[in-house]
Design a protein around this motif. Structure first.
Motif, mmCIF file in Angstrom:
data_model
loop_
_atom_site.group_PDB
_atom_site.id
_atom_site.type_symbol
_atom_site.label_atom_id
_atom_site.label_comp_id
_atom_site.label_asym_id
_atom_site.label_seq_id
_atom_site.Cartn_x
_atom_site.Cartn_y
_atom_site.Cartn_z
ATOM 1 N N GLU A 284 70.109 -44.106 -114.471
ATOM 2 C CA GLU A 284 69.095 -45.024 -114.977
ATOM 3 C C GLU A 284 67.929 -44.247 -115.595
ATOM 4 O O GLU A 284 67.384 -44.627 -116.642
ATOM 5 N N THR A 285 67.572 -43.118 -114.984
ATOM 6 C CA THR A 285 66.526 -42.266 -115.537
ATOM 7 C C THR A 285 66.965 -41.661 -116.864
ATOM 8 O O THR A 285 66.170 -41.573 -117.813
ATOM 9 N N ARG A 287 68.888 -42.974 -118.993
ATOM 10 C CA ARG A 287 68.786 -44.044 -119.990
ATOM 11 C C ARG A 287 67.328 -44.242 -120.407
ATOM 12 O O ARG A 287 67.020 -44.443 -121.587
ATOM 13 N N LYS A 288 66.402 -44.180 -119.449
ATOM 14 C CA LYS A 288 64.979 -44.335 -119.771
ATOM 15 C C LYS A 288 64.476 -43.168 -120.620
ATOM 16 O O LYS A 288 63.543 -43.324 -121.417
ATOM 17 N N ASP A 290 66.117 -41.993 -122.900
ATOM 18 C CA ASP A 290 66.776 -42.220 -124.189
ATOM 19 C C ASP A 290 67.771 -41.117 -124.507
ATOM 20 O O ASP A 290 67.924 -40.705 -125.669
#
Length: 321
Positions: A284-285, A287-288, A290
């Motif tokens: 998830e990190t 993805r954050k 990018d």
């Protein structure tokens, strides 16, 4: 049937010199052919002495030059296949560079040796014979760059060197080889899953300024900070895409400088998760941050990034979940 043997050096071309402590590349493509008389029964042969260096000396610019030469052979109606002999240390990277760059039909097969010709039972001659058989096989067309070792045929995207000294070093974890050599026959087990997207890289934009880092426990943040001004940063996360929290801010800083982040897993099999974990430092990190998500090992992810940057095609080659 004409096959071009392109020699670049490596163990397969190495001999022991008087006064030297060990073997070094010296043999030409003609020397390699002379050691395997059976090659004449498989195809007519042409030779090209591209270089004669240890594998670890081979540079990104040379990979681009090699890929361009292979494109020229593909355009030559008299050439039916190409075999590239190289040292094994970075062979998977060279083969994958060509795989990402080249979208022709002419078969291209990389091979080499783990035992130089001065050692008992050198494997170079058998590997060269198997590779010429593969390159001369019509069913090898449009399969992309291949790697042939120990009578197994691998896709460049799948294969990796798994042992530092064993002759059976090249394996394709998780998916296995595409085919094999049985006596004088080429036997195909399966089609390759896919080829890299066709790109149009600009040779003038090729750069080696793409950093590659393997994430380890409590790693120093300096390893990330060193990429602050790089063209891109590739990193192999632990497990399904997890990183220690200490490197999150450095990654944010690097990304803030406009440096693309490309993540993969350091595991020899499997890919990055998308939505399984949500803790700080999980996928998830990523993805954050990018990050682009890659499916190859980190050394091949770097190669893929270099070619994609030269083609201005990071968004084509990689996905951002």
């Amino acid at each position: 049937m004409t096959v071009v043997i392109v020699s670049t050096g490596g163990t397969i071309a190495s001999t022991e010199d008087d006064g030297e402590d060990g073997a070094a590349p010296e043999l030409t493509a003609e020397n390699l052919i002379a050691s395997v008389p059976e090659l004449g029964d498989v195809a007519s042969l042409r030779t090209r002495d591209f270089s004669n260096v240890p594998s670890a000396y081979f540079e990104i610019e040379q990979m681009a030059e090699l890929a361009s030469e292979i494109e020229a052979y593909d355009a030559d109606e008299e050439v039916d296949g190409v075999v590239v002999t190289q040292g094994t240390d970075v062979l998977e990277e060279s083969a994958y560079f060509v795989d990402c760059w080249y979208d022709g039909e002419t078969p291209v097969v990389f091979t080499g040796a783990m035992r130089n010709p001065s050692l008992p039972s050198p494997d170079g001659p058998a590997n060269l014979l198997a590779s010429v058989r593969t390159a001369a096989d019509e069913s090898a067309e449009e399969r992309g760059a291949l790697v042939c070792f120990n009578d197994r045929i691998h896709a460049a995207a799948d294969v990796t060197k798994t042992n530092s000294m064993n002759v059976d070093t090249f394996r394709s974890p998780e998916v296995g080889p595409l085919g094999a050599i049985d006596e004088d026959r080429v036997v195909w087990f399966r089609e390759r899953a896919s080829r890299p997207p066709a790109l149009d890289p600009d040779p003038d934009r090729i750069t080696n300024d793409v950093h590659a880092v393997t994430v380890t426990a409590d790693m120093p943040i300096a390893q990330i900070e060193a990429a602050a001004d790089a063209e891109a940063l590739c990193f192999a996360a632990t497990g399904a895409g997890h990183i220690p929290p200490s490197i999150i801010e450095p990654l944010e800083s690097v990304a803030g400088n406009g440096v693309p982040l490309i993540a993969t897993t350091r595991c020899p099999e499997g890919r990055l998760a998308r939505h399984t974990y949500g803790f700080r430092g999980s996928e998830e990190t990523l993805r954050k941050l990018d990050c682009y998500f890659a499916s190859e090992n980190v050394q091949k992810t770097r190669i893929e990034t270099i070619v994609a940057l030269a083609a201005d095609s990071l968004d084509v080659v990689f996905e951002r979940p």
